[in-house]
Structures are given as C-alpha cells and as structure tokens.
Write an enzyme that holds these catalytic residues in place. Structure first.
Site, PDB file in Angstrom:
ATOM      1  N   LYS A  78       0.806  -1.172  -0.060  1.00 53.28           N
ATOM      2  CA  LYS A  78       0.083  -0.080  -0.014  1.00 53.28           C
ATOM      3  C   LYS A  78       0.877   1.368   0.026  1.00 53.28           C
ATOM      4  O   LYS A  78       2.075   1.233   0.635  1.00 53.28           O
ATOM      5  CB  LYS A  78      -1.020   0.012   1.344  1.00 53.28           C
ATOM      6  CG  LYS A  78      -1.781   1.119   1.502  1.00 53.28           C
ATOM      7  CD  LYS A  78      -2.925   0.829   2.432  1.00 53.28           C
ATOM      8  CE  LYS A  78      -3.757   2.189   2.350  1.00 53.28           C
ATOM      9  NZ  LYS A  78      -4.851   2.003   3.844  1.00 53.28           N
ATOM     10  N   SER A 159      -9.815   2.550   2.984  1.00 51.73           N
ATOM     11  CA  SER A 159      -8.924   3.108   2.166  1.00 51.73           C
ATOM     12  C   SER A 159      -8.060   2.145   1.293  1.00 51.73           C
ATOM     13  O   SER A 159      -7.475   2.549   0.438  1.00 51.73           O
ATOM     14  CB  SER A 159      -8.096   4.085   2.950  1.00 51.73           C
ATOM     15  OG  SER A 159      -7.292   3.190   3.892  1.00 51.73           O
ATOM     16  N   SER A 183     -10.186   0.306   7.434  1.00 50.44           N
ATOM     17  CA  SER A 183      -9.605   0.203   5.951  1.00 50.44           C
ATOM     18  C   SER A 183      -8.869  -1.077   5.516  1.00 50.44           C
ATOM     19  O   SER A 183      -8.403  -1.088   4.276  1.00 50.44           O
ATOM     20  CB  SER A 183      -8.687   1.539   5.749  1.00 50.44           C
ATOM     21  OG  SER A 183      -9.472   2.679   5.950  1.00 50.44           O
TER      22      SER A 183
END
Length: 493
Positions: A78, A159, A183
């Site tokens: 990420k 997210s 998330s």
C-alpha cells in the site's frame, strides 16, 4: 500446471521450497498479471525489478538450503508505507515525486523475510475514504461486477482499495493494508478476500504515513486466513523506533491455526443490528452464527451500549489527529511547493495545501482543526475521548461473558462508484461495524462468507480481546472452512 497467479502465499512458499516451480516463474506470472490489470488502476508504481531480484535470491537460497519464511512470495505494498528509493505518495498530489531515503519497518521485515515487491498500491488519499475515490491518481475499480448486466463500476472499498483489488484480481497473492477505522476489513469484505487488523501496537507504524496516530495499524490482506497468519507473523514485532510498539514476542500464528472452537464463547452484540440493514446481511450473520456453532462454540448475546456513539466519536478523534499530522505538509521541506509570484510564506502555505490536498482531506483537516480550537476542545475532543473510554469499557465487560465477537463486516455489499461520494455521511456509515474495535485497539478480521443477490461478496467479522490474534484467526478459519467461499470475479478487464 495450475496458473501460478491462482496460488496463495502458503502454496507459493511450499511450491518454491519443494522445487515444483521456481520463484522466478512466480514473479514473472504476477508481473504479467499486474500489466494485464492496469485498467483497474490498482497500482501507482510498478516495481518488477524488485520482484525479480527477490525471486532470483529465493531460487539461489533454495539450492543452498537457506530459504526464508516468505522466499518466492511477491507482494503488493500500500502506498502509505515508505519504500526506499520508490515513490511514496499516500495517493496525494502533495507528495507526488517523493522518494523516501528510508524503508518502513513493515516493508523491511517483509523484504527481510524474503518477499519481493510488485509495486505500490493505490488508496484513498492519506487513507481517508471508504471507496478509493479520494485518490489524487484516480479511483480503483473493483474486479467484481453485479450480475444484473448493468456493468456498473464498483468500489473496491477503502482506504486499502488498491490492496483489495490486487488480491481479488490475482495480481498479488498478498498485500499490506492499513486500518484506522476499517480500511483493511471493509475492502476485504467488498472484494471477497481476507484481512486482519491486529491489536494496536502489534505492527510498527514507523515509516507509515500518519493519518490518526492513536488508531492507525498495519495488517495483511490475502486470499485466506492461513495466508494472513503467515504475513502477520512476518510483519509483527517490537520496534524501538515506534513509541506505541508492543515489546512482546511474536506468536506462531500459522502453527496455532485450528477451526475447532469447542469451549469458546462467541458473543453476538445486539447493538450491531442497525436501522435499514439489508435482510441479506442479517441472513449472512445468522449463517455465521450457525457456522461457529457447528465448530463447537457456544453463542451468547452481549451488549455494547455505547456502540451508537462510535461513529461520531471516531469522526471527531480521527480528523483531530489528522489535522495535526498533516500540518507537516507545508511546501517547505518536501513534496509539492506552490509558490505564486510575489507570495509570502503564509500565501505559499495556503496555495500548496489548497492544490495538494483533495476535498475529503481538506474536509477532515477543517473538522479536526475546529474540534481542537479554543472554545470547542472540551465540548468535542475531550468528550469524544471520554466516550472512547466507555466504548473500550463495553468490550472489557463483554469479555466477561464471551471470548470473541461475531458481527457483519460492512452494512452492504460493494456499491457503485459515484453512488455515495456526494454524501459524506452515507460514506462514513460504511464503517459502522468496524470503527468500535478500532477505537478500542482490538484485533479484528474479515472473512468472505457468502454472496448477495447480485453475486457480490459479503464478509463476516470476528473481534477478539487485545493480543488474541490467535483466537481471531481460529474463529475466522472456522467460518472459512464452513462457508467454502470459492467465488471469484470474472476476468472482464
């Protein structure tokens, strides 16, 4: 031979060790899959050279009998994790072009365990969002489609939307995510994969771009529970560079996996039956209750009376911390600098932040600044902290009656891109089931357990006591074994 991109972390690790295939073959297969999946916009940076170098090192290690725990496993990272020499933007224009001179502790641990990096994954800007629509580099598209033939592009959750899409679309066998209020878990539920948020402090936050420091926690996302356990072992551990890191030994979670829940009490919190919850979510929950019963667990009803205050509490505390953390992006030291002709320092600050931050980030900075301002600090922020303590106390009292909690992960299946982006409150409600455990710092995991009427994945969530990742993993495995979830998106991209 099975398509190598269909294999998860455990299967790749074991296949490389046995010589069934080479690590280089695995890396090449996933690199090709990343290239074929570019239409999904899951990757901000591709690093095939990193994946190949790690694969070649793994193949050499096998011949020398020196394989590491993740040798031969290529991962997606990420874009919130600092990666030395590789652009790290938190999906924000204000950090475009920023290449750290250091490596985050989590990525250092993963690479030190033999893993390679396929690239950096798209996300909601500064991890603020539930649909991956706030990225400065365009939204990620879920690989799933409704079966109504309408072909609407769906949100992959947020997210960690790039992370969830990469795993679901077979572009990576495992990825890193971060979870501030859900998330990891909500995008995992939306895309039919597994993801665990460990106890706050299990995984170092050093080198992770900060959103809300008392809530942010890294964790793995992968095809199944075993793969998450393998990754979590490699990611966890004490880090003296992180003041919130827990100085504890890392358990052998994979070795301890068991779907036998005899003697375990599973709590069903009555407050998680929210207004207008779709009948499909309730039906899935009831099915999950039957799954854990079949695994030997006893079901007990519990009450978490302050749950109804969790969302407003979270959306005071998280923006307050964000407004403080994001003050460092001012155009002076690194990242974007917008310097209008003749502008003074204050005007440069304003121009840089106006151009560099997206609308959702600005909204949360403004909310956070407001609740921390003179005259409102006690009315909002101090009161929210008191309610947070009450929410944590609710969980402590529940543990007197049960060992784990079972809830839905999200109040719906994936929604269409653009469907909720105009209504921030509707978007925030996606976190209704995940935020309470985040506020309490507890481990929680989402596992896919079924499909809705449109053929989209639905997830169930297991919440555990602090430091009981093993219990969470085991209950999740019991659900996984009984749900038999094998659905995957059709390859349309």
């Amino acid at each position: 031979m099975t398509d190598l991109t269909d294999l998860g972390i455990a299967a790749i690790r074991d296949g490389v060790a046995a010589g069934t295939f080479s690590a280089r073959e695995v890396a090449d297969s996933f690199i090709a899959s990343v290239e074929q999946g570019r239409a999904l916009n899951a990757w901000l940076v591709e690093t095939p050279e990193h994946a190949i170098a790690a694969a070649e090192a793994a193949d050499r290690a096998r011949t020398q009998g020196e394989l590491l725990p993740l040798s031969g496993v290529p991962l997606g990272i990420k874009d919130l994790f600092a990666t030395k020499g590789v652009e790290t933007t938190a999906a924000s224009a204000i950090l475009k072009g920023f290449k750290p001179e250091y490596e985050s502790t989590i990525t250092s641990k993963l690479f030190g365990a033999g893993a390679g990096m396929l690239g950096k994954l798209n996300m909601d800007q500064f991890a603020m969002g539930s649909s991956n629509e706030t990225s400065a580099f365009g939204n990620v598209i879920s690989p799933w489609r409704r079966n109504d033939g309408g072909n609407a592009a769906l949100a992959p959750g947020g997210s960690s939307g790039g992370s969830s899409t990469a795993v679901a679309a077979r572009m990576a066998p495992g990825v890193t995510g971060t979870d501030t209020g859900g998330s990891i878990r909500q995008p995992a539920a939306f895309t039919g994969i597994s993801g665990i948020k460990p106890t706050y402090g299990r995984c170092s936050r050093w080198g992770v771009v900060a959103f809300a420091s008392s809530l942010d926690q890294a964790g793995p996302m992968a095809r199944d529970v075993r793969d998450c356990a393998i990754m979590l072992e490699a990611m966890s551990g004490f880090d003296p560079k992180d003041a919130t890191s827990l100085d504890l030994d890392v358990p052998q979670w994979e070795k301890g996996l068991s779907g036998d829940l005899k003697g375990k009490r599973i709590g069903i919190p009555k407050e998680y039956r929210v207004d207008n919850m779709p009948p499909e979510i309730e039906a899935l929950w009831q099915q999950g209750i039957q799954f854990v019963k079949d695994a030997g667990a006893e079901i007990v009803e519990v009450s978490l009376p302050h749950t109804k205050y969790a969302l407003p509490t979270y959306y005071i505390i998280a923006p307050a911390e964000a407004s403080s953390n994001l003050a460092r992006y001012d155009g002076v030291r690194y990242g974007l600098r917008d310097l209008p002709e003749g502008a003074n320092l204050q005007e440069m600050y304003a121009a840089t932040r106006a151009d560099g931050f997206g609308a959702e980030v600005k909204r949360r900075i403004m909310i956070g600044t407001y609740v921390l301002s003179a005259g409102f600090y006690d009315a909002y922020y101090t009161k929210a902290q008191k309610v947070r303590a009450l929410i944590a106390r609710d969980f402590d009292q529940a543990w007197e009656k049960c060992d784990l909690l079972l809830t839905p992960t999200a109040p719906s299946a994936a929604f269409a891109l653009g469907e909720k982006s105009a209504d921030p409150i509707a978007m925030y409600l996606n976190d209704v089931f995940t935020v309470p455990s985040s506020l309490a710092g507890l481990p929680a995991m989402s596992v896919p357990a079924g499909l809705d009427a449109q053929g989209l994945p639905l997830g169930l969530q297991i919440i555990g006591k602090a430091l009981d990742e093993q219990g969470v993993l085991n209950a999740s495995l019991a659900i996984e074994e009984r749900a038999g979830f094998t659905a995957r998106p059709g390859k349309w991209w």
